[in-house]
Scaffold this motif. Structure first.
Motif, short mmCIF file in Angstrom:
data_model
loop_
_atom_site.label_atom_id
_atom_site.label_comp_id
_atom_site.label_asym_id
_atom_site.label_seq_id
_atom_site.Cartn_x
_atom_site.Cartn_y
_atom_site.Cartn_z
N THR A 180 0.81 -1.22 0.00
CA THR A 180 0.00 0.00 0.00
C THR A 180 0.85 1.28 0.00
OG1 THR A 180 -0.07 -0.38 2.38
CG2 THR A 180 -2.07 -0.90 1.14
N ALA A 181 2.13 1.19 0.33
CA ALA A 181 2.95 2.41 0.52
C ALA A 181 3.21 3.12 -0.81
CB ALA A 181 4.28 2.06 1.18
N SER A 182 3.15 4.44 -0.77
CA SER A 182 3.43 5.22 -1.98
C SER A 182 4.94 5.42 -2.15
CB SER A 182 2.75 6.60 -1.89
OG SER A 182 3.39 7.36 -0.89
N ASP A 183 5.34 5.78 -3.36
CA ASP A 183 6.76 6.07 -3.62
C ASP A 183 7.24 7.22 -2.73
OD1 ASP A 183 6.80 4.13 -5.52
OD2 ASP A 183 6.63 5.50 -7.24
N GLU A 184 6.35 8.22 -2.52
CA GLU A 184 6.73 9.39 -1.72
C GLU A 184 7.05 8.97 -0.27
OE1 GLU A 184 3.98 9.28 -3.68
OE2 GLU A 184 4.83 10.57 -5.26
N THR A 185 6.23 8.04 0.25
CA THR A 185 6.45 7.58 1.63
C THR A 185 7.81 6.88 1.74
OG1 THR A 185 4.10 7.36 2.04
CG2 THR A 185 5.54 5.96 3.38
N ILE A 186 8.12 6.03 0.78
CA ILE A 186 9.39 5.31 0.83
C ILE A 186 10.56 6.28 0.63
CG2 ILE A 186 10.76 3.44 -0.25
CD1 ILE A 186 8.30 2.52 1.47
N ALA A 187 10.36 7.28 -0.23
CA ALA A 187 11.42 8.28 -0.44
C ALA A 187 11.67 9.06 0.85
CB ALA A 187 11.02 9.23 -1.56
N LEU A 188 10.59 9.42 1.55
CA LEU A 188 10.73 10.15 2.81
C LEU A 188 11.45 9.28 3.85
CD1 LEU A 188 9.50 13.01 3.93
CD2 LEU A 188 8.28 11.45 5.43
N ALA A 189 11.08 8.00 3.90
CA ALA A 189 11.74 7.07 4.86
C ALA A 189 13.22 6.97 4.53
CB ALA A 189 11.06 5.70 4.80
N ASN A 190 13.55 6.85 3.26
CA ASN A 190 14.96 6.78 2.84
C ASN A 190 15.72 8.03 3.25
OD1 ASN A 190 15.77 4.33 1.42
ND2 ASN A 190 14.11 4.82 0.00
N ALA A 191 15.10 9.19 3.02
CA ALA A 191 15.76 10.47 3.36
C ALA A 191 15.97 10.57 4.86
CB ALA A 191 14.91 11.64 2.86
N PHE A 192 14.97 10.15 5.62
CA PHE A 192 15.06 10.20 7.08
C PHE A 192 16.22 9.31 7.57
CE2 PHE A 192 13.87 7.92 11.02
CZ PHE A 192 14.00 8.97 11.92
N VAL A 193 16.28 8.09 7.05
CA VAL A 193 17.31 7.14 7.47
C VAL A 193 18.71 7.70 7.12
CG1 VAL A 193 18.25 4.83 6.97
CG2 VAL A 193 15.80 5.12 7.41
N ALA A 194 18.83 8.29 5.94
CA ALA A 194 20.12 8.88 5.54
C ALA A 194 20.48 10.04 6.46
CB ALA A 194 20.05 9.34 4.09
N THR A 195 19.50 10.86 6.82
CA THR A 195 19.77 11.99 7.73
C THR A 195 20.22 11.49 9.09
OG1 THR A 195 18.10 13.29 6.59
CG2 THR A 195 18.77 14.10 8.74
N CYS A 196 19.71 10.32 9.49
CA CYS A 196 20.13 9.72 10.77
C CYS A 196 21.54 9.14 10.67
CB CYS A 196 19.16 8.60 11.18
SG CYS A 196 17.57 9.21 11.74
N GLY A 197 22.13 9.16 9.48
CA GLY A 197 23.48 8.64 9.30
C GLY A 197 23.53 7.13 9.21
N LYS A 198 22.40 6.51 8.87
CA LYS A 198 22.32 5.05 8.82
C LYS A 198 22.32 4.56 7.37
CE LYS A 198 21.80 4.62 13.32
NZ LYS A 198 22.91 4.12 14.14
N ASP A 199 22.62 3.26 7.22
CA ASP A 199 22.57 2.63 5.90
C ASP A 199 21.21 1.96 5.74
OD1 ASP A 199 25.26 3.31 5.63
OD2 ASP A 199 25.91 1.42 6.56
#
Ligand code: NAD
Length: 304
Positions: A180-199
């Motif tokens: 059900t997840a949209s591309d925007e949601t996954i993009a936001l999750a990816n950006a958040f994880v990167a900002t946290c300094g995680k892989d």
């Protein structure tokens, strides 16, 4: 009531320039203040985002803030961070015991106990209180993210963001994509994880995702080996460290994860894959029944 430095309104009206690298995520909510909730809050605060942790009681909310402060002070004493970095991180940390205080969050990470009914109930509540644009995520280790997404009126804005324990140290985060997840949601999750300094790695919504689907059969088999009298737990731990170059053996790792959480993870894996070596071993269940939950209760396979 949100507790932190300064007024609650500061969260929403601050004119103080902040080092927020993920443009769309200024305020992160975390539900649950156990091992993972408080660790993730520290990661988020050190990444320069405001974070509000929601505990079930006011007392545990305050205890969470103190635990984060203690963890940062420990790093300061070892010169891993500066006083300024500690003060800046703490200025981002807010705690509350009221879920309504998450209303203005851009992203919420649910990190309560590994129980689907509890998590679904929290998603229903979160869906009612947070703004429409907010992305709701879960830190579940194994449970179907789709079941949480379907509890809301925003299934397109729900995904899994699975940190590892200890969240401050472990570099990996699994981003789980329900259908059900949209591309925007996954993009936001990816950006958040990167900002946290995680892989970040992306994975489909299947029980155990990548890491736990591979790890837990091994951990459960280590207990079966102990039960069969093949070797002592100390020798099994020593063998897997020395023979496989693992940083810790299976029993030390089970104690770190939490034995109650480990039972829940195995049950979820068993209900999906029906393999007999995924049924939580009797020794594991017995320790949980005795309240021996691992490091967090100071007793598990080992004493702490
Ligand atoms: N422990 C790990 O190694 C690990 C690693 C990655 C992900 N996780 C996942 O993170 C989540 C939290 O695990 P943890 O290890 O922090 O557990 P924990 O036992 O340390 O903390 C659980 C938290 O859930 C809260 N809680 C319990 N019942 C609740 C309810 N009915 N409503 C709201 N909150 C409730 C508790 O007050 C506590 O703050 C789980 O989904 C777990 O699978 C755990």
């Amino acid at each position: 009531m949100i507790f932190g430095i300064g007024l609650a309104n500061h969260l929403y009206t601050s004119t103080v320039a902040r080092m927020i690298q993920t443009r769309d995520i200024k305020l992160v909510g975390i539900v649950g203040s156990g091992i993972m909730g408080s660790g993730i809050a520290e990661v988020v605060s050190r990444a320069g985002m405001d974070v509000v942790v929601c505990s079930r009681a006011e007392q545990t909310a305050h205890a969470t803030r103190s635990a984060i402060e203690k963890s940062l002070a420990n790093k300061l004493s070892k010169a891993k961070i500066s006083q300024e970095q500690m003060d800046t991180a703490m200025s981002h940390v807010y705690v509350t015991s009221k879920i309504e205080d998450l209303a203005n969050c851009d992203l919420v990470i649910e990190s309560a106990i590994e129980d689907l009914t509890t998590k679904q109930r929290l998603f229903v509540e979160l869906d009612k209180v947070v703004k429409l644009s907010c992305v709701l995520t879960t830190n579940t280790s194994t449970l179907p993210v789709i079941e949480m997404a379907r509890s809301t009126n925003r299934p397109d804005k729900v995904c899994g963001i699975h940190f590892f324990n200890p969240a401050v140290i472990m570099p990996l985060v699994e981003i789980i994509r329900p259908i059900t997840a949209s591309d925007e949601t996954i993009a936001l999750a990816n950006a958040f994880v990167a900002t946290c300094g995680k892989d970040g790695v992306q994975v489909a919504d299947r029980a155990g995702f990548i890491v736990n689907a591979l790890l837990f059969p091994y951990l459960n088999n280590a207990i079966a080996m102990l039960e069969a009298g093949t070797a002592s737990m100390e020798d099994i731990d020593t063998a897997m460290k020395g023979g496989c170059n693992f940083p810790m053996g299976p029993f030390a790792l089970l104690d770190l994860v939490g034995l109650d959480t480990s039972v829940s993870i195995l049950e979820a894996l068993y209900s999906e894959f029906k393999s007999s070596n995924l049924e939580p071993r009797p020794t594991l269940r017995k320790l949980v029944e005795q309240g021996k939950l691992g490091r967090k209760s100071k007793q598990g396979f080992y004493n702490y």
